[in-house]
Structures are given as C-alpha cells and as structure tokens.
Design an enzyme around this catalytic site. Structure first.
Site, PDB file in Angstrom:
ATOM      1  CG  ASP A   1      -1.874  -1.188   1.215  1.00 59.10           C
ATOM      2  OD1 ASP A   1      -2.224  -1.672   0.123  1.00 59.10           O
ATOM      3  OD2 ASP A   1      -2.241  -1.645   2.319  1.00 59.10           O
TER       4      ASP A   1
ATOM      5  CE  LYS B   1       2.387  -2.506  -4.322  1.00 59.24           C
ATOM      6  NZ  LYS B   1       2.028  -2.160  -2.937  1.00 59.24           N
TER       7      LYS B   1
ATOM      8  N   GLY C   1      -4.615  -4.451  -3.599  1.00 57.67           N
ATOM      9  CA  GLY C   1      -5.610  -3.409  -3.858  1.00 57.67           C
ATOM     10  C   GLY C   1      -4.844  -2.198  -4.341  1.00 57.67           C
ATOM     11  CG  HIS C   2      -2.249  -2.400  -6.959  1.00 57.02           C
ATOM     12  ND1 HIS C   2      -1.423  -3.067  -7.827  1.00 57.02           N
ATOM     13  CD2 HIS C   2      -1.856  -2.776  -5.714  1.00 57.02           C
ATOM     14  CE1 HIS C   2      -0.581  -3.828  -7.134  1.00 57.02           C
ATOM     15  NE2 HIS C   2      -0.836  -3.673  -5.846  1.00 57.02           N
TER      16      HIS C   2
ATOM     17  CD  GLN D   1       0.762  -8.921  -2.404  1.00 59.43           C
ATOM     18  OE1 GLN D   1       1.352  -9.561  -3.260  1.00 59.43           O
ATOM     19  NE2 GLN D   1      -0.513  -8.600  -2.548  1.00 59.43           N
TER      20      GLN D   1
HETATM   21  P1  GDP Z   1      -0.763   0.287  -3.581  1.00 60.41           P
HETATM   22  O1  GDP Z   1      -1.346  -0.997  -3.094  1.00 60.41           O
HETATM   23  O2  GDP Z   1       0.697   0.390  -3.271  1.00 60.41           O
HETATM   24  O3  GDP Z   1      -1.044   0.565  -5.023  1.00 60.41           O
HETATM   25  O4  GDP Z   1      -1.457   1.436  -2.732  1.00 60.41           O
HETATM   26  P2  GDP Z   1      -3.023   1.559  -2.364  1.00 60.41           P
HETATM   27  O5  GDP Z   1      -3.772   1.960  -3.563  1.00 60.41           O
HETATM   28  O6  GDP Z   1      -3.490   0.345  -1.632  1.00 60.41           O
HETATM   29  O7  GDP Z   1      -2.971   2.680  -1.264  1.00 60.41           O
HETATM   30  C1  GDP Z   1      -2.453   3.957  -1.519  1.00 60.41           C
HETATM   31  C2  GDP Z   1      -3.537   4.997  -1.223  1.00 60.41           C
HETATM   32  O8  GDP Z   1      -2.954   6.284  -1.154  1.00 60.41           O
HETATM   33  C3  GDP Z   1      -4.595   5.086  -2.291  1.00 60.41           C
HETATM   34  O9  GDP Z   1      -5.827   5.454  -1.700  1.00 60.41           O
HETATM   35  C4  GDP Z   1      -4.079   6.198  -3.198  1.00 60.41           C
HETATM   36  O10 GDP Z   1      -5.121   6.862  -3.919  1.00 60.41           O
HETATM   37  C5  GDP Z   1      -3.470   7.122  -2.179  1.00 60.41           C
HETATM   38  N1  GDP Z   1      -2.310   7.904  -2.643  1.00 60.41           N
HETATM   39  C6  GDP Z   1      -1.326   7.527  -3.498  1.00 60.41           C
HETATM   40  N2  GDP Z   1      -0.384   8.496  -3.573  1.00 60.41           N
HETATM   41  C7  GDP Z   1      -0.792   9.486  -2.766  1.00 60.41           C
HETATM   42  C8  GDP Z   1      -0.227  10.755  -2.380  1.00 60.41           C
HETATM   43  O11 GDP Z   1       0.852  11.144  -2.797  1.00 60.41           O
HETATM   44  N3  GDP Z   1      -0.933  11.493  -1.477  1.00 60.41           N
HETATM   45  C9  GDP Z   1      -2.130  11.083  -0.967  1.00 60.41           C
HETATM   46  N4  GDP Z   1      -2.742  11.877  -0.076  1.00 60.41           N
HETATM   47  N5  GDP Z   1      -2.677   9.909  -1.298  1.00 60.41           N
HETATM   48  C10 GDP Z   1      -2.027   9.121  -2.168  1.00 60.41           C
HETATM   49  P1  IMO Z   2      -0.893  -4.256  -2.177  1.00 61.41           P
HETATM   50  O1  IMO Z   2      -0.457  -4.843  -3.482  1.00 61.41           O
HETATM   51  C1  IMO Z   2      -0.954  -4.563   2.176  1.00 61.41           C
HETATM   52  C2  IMO Z   2      -0.900  -8.602   3.876  1.00 61.41           C
HETATM   53  C3  IMO Z   2      -2.143  -9.022   4.629  1.00 61.41           C
HETATM   54  C4  IMO Z   2      -1.509  -9.945   5.658  1.00 61.41           C
HETATM   55  C5  IMO Z   2      -0.401 -10.637   4.869  1.00 61.41           C
HETATM   56  C6  IMO Z   2      -0.777 -12.007   4.318  1.00 61.41           C
HETATM   57  O2  IMO Z   2      -2.187  -3.552  -2.225  1.00 61.41           O
HETATM   58  O3  IMO Z   2       0.201  -3.455  -1.568  1.00 61.41           O
HETATM   59  P2  IMO Z   2      -2.318 -12.779   2.288  1.00 61.41           P
HETATM   60  O4  IMO Z   2      -3.787 -12.569   2.055  1.00 61.41           O
HETATM   61  O5  IMO Z   2      -1.446 -12.246   1.222  1.00 61.41           O
HETATM   62  O6  IMO Z   2      -1.994 -14.193   2.644  1.00 61.41           O
HETATM   63  O7  IMO Z   2      -2.030 -11.932   3.628  1.00 61.41           O
HETATM   64  O8  IMO Z   2      -0.109  -9.771   3.786  1.00 61.41           O
HETATM   65  N1  IMO Z   2      -1.134  -8.128   2.489  1.00 61.41           N
HETATM   66  C7  IMO Z   2      -1.114  -6.836   2.131  1.00 61.41           C
HETATM   67  N2  IMO Z   2      -0.955  -5.718   2.869  1.00 61.41           N
HETATM   68  N3  IMO Z   2      -1.062  -4.478   0.844  1.00 61.41           N
HETATM   69  C8  IMO Z   2      -1.191  -5.585   0.087  1.00 61.41           C
HETATM   70  O9  IMO Z   2      -1.164  -5.558  -1.263  1.00 61.41           O
HETATM   71  C9  IMO Z   2      -1.264  -6.831   0.732  1.00 61.41           C
HETATM   72  N4  IMO Z   2      -1.404  -8.105   0.309  1.00 61.41           N
HETATM   73  C10 IMO Z   2      -1.314  -8.883   1.384  1.00 61.41           C
HETATM   74  O10 IMO Z   2      -2.778  -7.938   5.218  1.00 61.41           O
HETATM   75  O11 IMO Z   2      -0.895  -9.191   6.681  1.00 61.41           O
HETATM   76 MG    MG Z   3      -2.843  -1.668  -1.798  1.00 58.65          MG
END
Ligand code: GDP
Ligand code: IMO
Ligand code: MG
Length: 424
Positions: free
Chosen positions: A13, A16, A40-41, A224
């Site tokens: 999270d 990415k 979750g991207h 991840q």
């Molecule tokens: P990922 O799994 O690494 O792709 O990240 P996620 O999408 O799960 O979580 C990142 C969250 O931060 C999302 O809600 C994005 O919309 C938000 N986000 C990404 N970059 C920025 C930033 O520079 N500032 C803020 N405030 N939010 C951001």
């Molecule tokens: P993105 O790609 C954050 C965490 C789960 C748990 C551990 C194992 O959005 O960054 P699993 O279901 O993979 O067996 O769970 O890994 N986890 C993540 N945490 N972002 C993710 O993906 C994750 N994918 C798995 O919360 O701690």
């Molecule tokens: Mg994510």
C-alpha cells in the site's frame, strides 16, 4: 529495450499503482508477476477513482497490453468480474489482456481454507491474511497438486479438478467442519471464464521475450511489498510470494539482462495491515491521527491500516534486497500537519546497534529516531520540486541520504496530476 520494475519497499500500500499509472503513459506492456486478489491498487484520474486487484493498473491507457504473469495466483471468477466492470466503464480490457498458461488457478476452496485457518489460529499465530486463499493456492503449487490456467484447455481438466476437490473436501470437513464443495459448480462457473478469455491464454514468458527483443517498453507491477516477502519479509507475518526483484524474474519469465531500473515505491511514513512486528508503529490517538490524515484503510478488505513513522532501516533493507536504482516517495502531503516529524534511523537490540534490518526478532528492537522540523503548509498537488517548502525539500534530501538512493519522483496527492516527475 529495457524493462522497468516497480516494487513496494515497505509492507504494501505504498502507492505503487499511483506511480505505475503515472509511468504507464510511456509503456507498452504492463505485467503483474506475483500475488493475486490480495492486492488493492488505487489510481485516481481527474478525480475518478479506480481500484485494481488482479488487472494491471495501467489498463486504462489506450496503448497498453496487460499481462498476468505465471507467478500470479488467479481467481478466475473474481478476475472476470473485475474485467467486466472495467469493460462496462469503457475500457476494452478483453482486447488487451494476456494470461499466462502457467498461472495457477485459485478456487473458492482456497479462500475457505484460508478463512478457516485464520479463524482457528491462536492470537499469536494469526497472520491477518486477506482471506483470499493466496497462501493456500501457493502451497498447492509447491505441493504440485495445483491446476494452472493452461490446464483449462485440456480434456482431463474436470477429472484433475475433481481429484483436488476431493482432497480439499476431506481437509475442510475433518479439520474445520465445512460442508463439501462441488466440482460441478466450479466447472459451471469456469465456463464463463473460458468463454471470455480462452483466446487470451498464451505462454507469456515467450511473448514478453519477443516483445522486449522487438523494442517494446515493459513495466513490471509488483504487488505487496518487501516487508511481506516470504523470504525477506517479517516471516511468518508475510504473504506467500516474493514481491521483491527476484520474484519479478520468476513470476514473469523475463531474463535479468532486460531489467535496467528498479523503482522502489515508498510512503513518506509507514503502514501495515494484518499482524506482525512494526517497530515505528504509533499507538492510540497518535496512530489514529496519522490514519485519518492519510485515509489509511485497506483497498481490498477495508481494514484500518496500522500507521507509524518512516523507517530508514526498512528502506535500506529494501534498497539492498531489490537493487533499487531509485525511489518514488508518496503521500508526503499527509505529513504537512506535523510540527515535528520523527524518522527511524537505526535499531538497537540488547544495547547494541544492529548492522542491518534483522531476519528475526524485529519485535525486540529499540528504535533510534531523528526528528525533522515540519513545513506546516498544505503541499497537495504541487508538481514542481522547487515549489515545495524548503523544510519539505530538506526532509526529502535527508531521507535520500539516509537510504542511500536517489528519490526521483514525489507524489503530492492521490490524483495522476499530483506528481513531481523530476527532482533536481
Ligand atoms: P498500492 O497498493 O501500493 O497501489 O497502494 P493503495 O492503492 O493500496 O494505497 C495507496 C492509497 O494512497 C490510495 O488510496 C491512493 O489513492 C493514495 N495515494 C497515493 N499516492 C498518494 C499521495 O501522494 N498522497 C495522498 N494523499 N494519497 C495518495
Ligand atoms: P498491495 O499490493 C498490504 C498482507 C495481509 C496480511 C499478509 C498475508 O495492495 O500493496 P495474504 O492474504 O497475502 O496471505 O495476507 O499480507 N497483504 C497486504 N498488505 N497491501 C497488500 O497488497 C497486501 N497483500 C497482502 O494484510 O498481513
Ligand atoms: Mg494496496
């Protein structure tokens, strides 16, 4: 033409997808190489939010082809739902998607076993998984009893699936008291998947090699993060794949010579979902404040993310394990509210400074912090490095020095446009 890898440096999270989306404009092919629907991207374009789980985040660009690599565990029904939704929003996903024939299929019983194991685990052993069945599917792959996407095209698929279902039914019934699942139900549901993507199933490792040789630009999309890597993360509180650079070769089949840049995505603070050690975690109100400022709730499960300060030990580990060539720093706008910003600069255990991020015993380390002055001005949406307040620039420069790698992209908000694309 070289390939570029985008990899998470913390516990997932990191933002990415925001960076992948930004880079996708100059990319021909985007490849997911590991993980599954646990990811979750999130991408935000002109205020509209898209959340991807299995489909690569760059699918919303016209010129991109999207590849599900052999290292992914693919839940076919979940995948089709995601594709249908995108298609209904006007993105012709089925015309620009390729799925590896060697990619393992994740079935409903994988999720059932995952959930059942989590619910019976004692508190100290619970992983806090996403309950999507990821670890169980990878375990079947390693036990050599899993079924792959290419198997769907073979005549004996149903009998092989039946064999696996019988084994799972015995486990589910005996260990967890869950009632039997039916092979027929799964086969019926797979008919829709087959009808939609049969033509998109290929040997993607061969395809990628051909395309790279032909000069196409390839972007590898990690899911991840390094802290969740099954070998280099905080085992056992990890996922069941290798999100790190080594996993990108295995999970895509791309030869190492093609990879010229590895961009580590790094949040300006740290978050983690699920169980496991987290040295810079903020407890109570302090943690809640950072969670509220950063809107830190899981994009897959909706769970509140645990929040804490930036940790340069975690980053130096990620730099080394992944061979990062640069870092993209995200969510720095979230820190604008703070007077002072602590950063972890070292760990001690039993009064001795540690050489590196430890393979075990992370829960016993004492964190040494250095404090930086905050800038106390909203920086959301700033697109030029020079426009950042000087204290913010100093924070970026200090992090760069502490982690030993250039920060050459800064994200100042969730939207595609909130990006500083070059830092002097
Ligand atoms: P990922 O799994 O690494 O792709 O990240 P996620 O999408 O799960 O979580 C990142 C969250 O931060 C999302 O809600 C994005 O919309 C938000 N986000 C990404 N970059 C920025 C930033 O520079 N500032 C803020 N405030 N939010 C951001
Ligand atoms: P993105 O790609 C954050 C965490 C789960 C748990 C551990 C194992 O959005 O960054 P699993 O279901 O993979 O067996 O769970 O890994 N986890 C993540 N945490 N972002 C993710 O993906 C994750 N994918 C798995 O919360 O701690
Ligand atoms: Mg994510």
């Amino acid at each position: 033409m070289p390939a570029t890898l985008v990899v998470g440096t913390q516990w997932g999270d990191e933002g990415k997808a925001k960076v992948i989306d930004f880079l996708s404009k100059d990319t021909d092919i985007i490849v997911r190489y590991q993980g599954g629907a646990n990811a979750g991207h999130t991408v935000v374009v002109h205020g509209k939010k898209y959340v991807f789980h299995l489909v690569p985040s760059g699918v919303i660009y016209d010129q991109t082809t999207c590849v599900i690599g052999n290292g992914v565990v693919l839940d076919p029904m979940f995948f089709i739902e995601e594709c249908d939704k995108l298609q209904s929003e006007g993105f012709p996903v089925y015309d620009k998607l390729l799925i590896s024939d060697a990619c393992h299929l994740l079935f409903p019983f994988h999720g059932l076993v995952d959930s059942a194991r989590e619910s019976v685990s004692s508190p100290g052993r619970k992983i806090g998984t996403t309950k999507k069945g990821i670890g169980i599917c990878y375990a079947d792959k390693m036990m050599r009893i899993g079924l792959r996407v290419g198997d769907l095209l073979e005549d004996d698929f149903e009998s092989r699936l039946n064999h696996l279902v019988e084994e799972k039914n015995a486990e589910l019934g005996k260990l967890y008291g869950i009632e039997k699942i039916s092979t027929k139900e799964i086969v019926d549901r797979l008919k829709y998947f087959n009808s939609k993507v049969r033509k998109n199933i290929v040997n993607t490792a061969f395809y990628l090699d051909t395309q790279l040789k032909a000069g196409k630009r390839v972007l590898l999309e990690g899911a991840q993060g390094t802290g969740l890597d099954v070998d280099f993360g905080t085992y056992p509180y990890v996922t069941s794949s290798n999100p790190t650079t080594g996993g990108a070769f295995i999970g895509s089949g791309i030869a190492f010579q093609y990879l010229k840049s590895v961009i580590g995505i790094t949040k300006a603070y740290t978050t983690r979902v699920g169980e496991g050690p987290f040295p810079t975690e903020l407890e109570g109100e302090e943690g809640e404040k950072l969670r509220a400022l950063g809107q830190e709730y899981g994009a897959t499960t909706g769970r509140p993310r645990r929040c804490g300060w930036f940790d340069t030990e975690v980053l130096r580990h990620a730099v080394r394990i992944n061979g990062l060539t640069s870092v993209a720093l995200t969510k720095i706008d979230v820190l604008s509210a703070y007077d002072k910003i602590p950063v972890a600069v070292a760990y001690e255990r039993n009064g001795k400074k540690l050489d590196c991020f430890p393979s075990q015993g992370l829960e016993h380390v004492k964190v040494i912090y250095e404090e930086f002055p905050g800038w106390k001005t909203d920086i959301t949406g700033i697109g030029e490095f020079d426009q950042l307040p000087s204290r913010c620039k100093d924070y970026v420069r200090a992090l760069e020095k502490l982690i030993g790698v250039r920060i050459d992209l800064i994200s100042t908000g969730p939207d595609r446009k909130d990006t500083i694309a070059s830092c002097p």
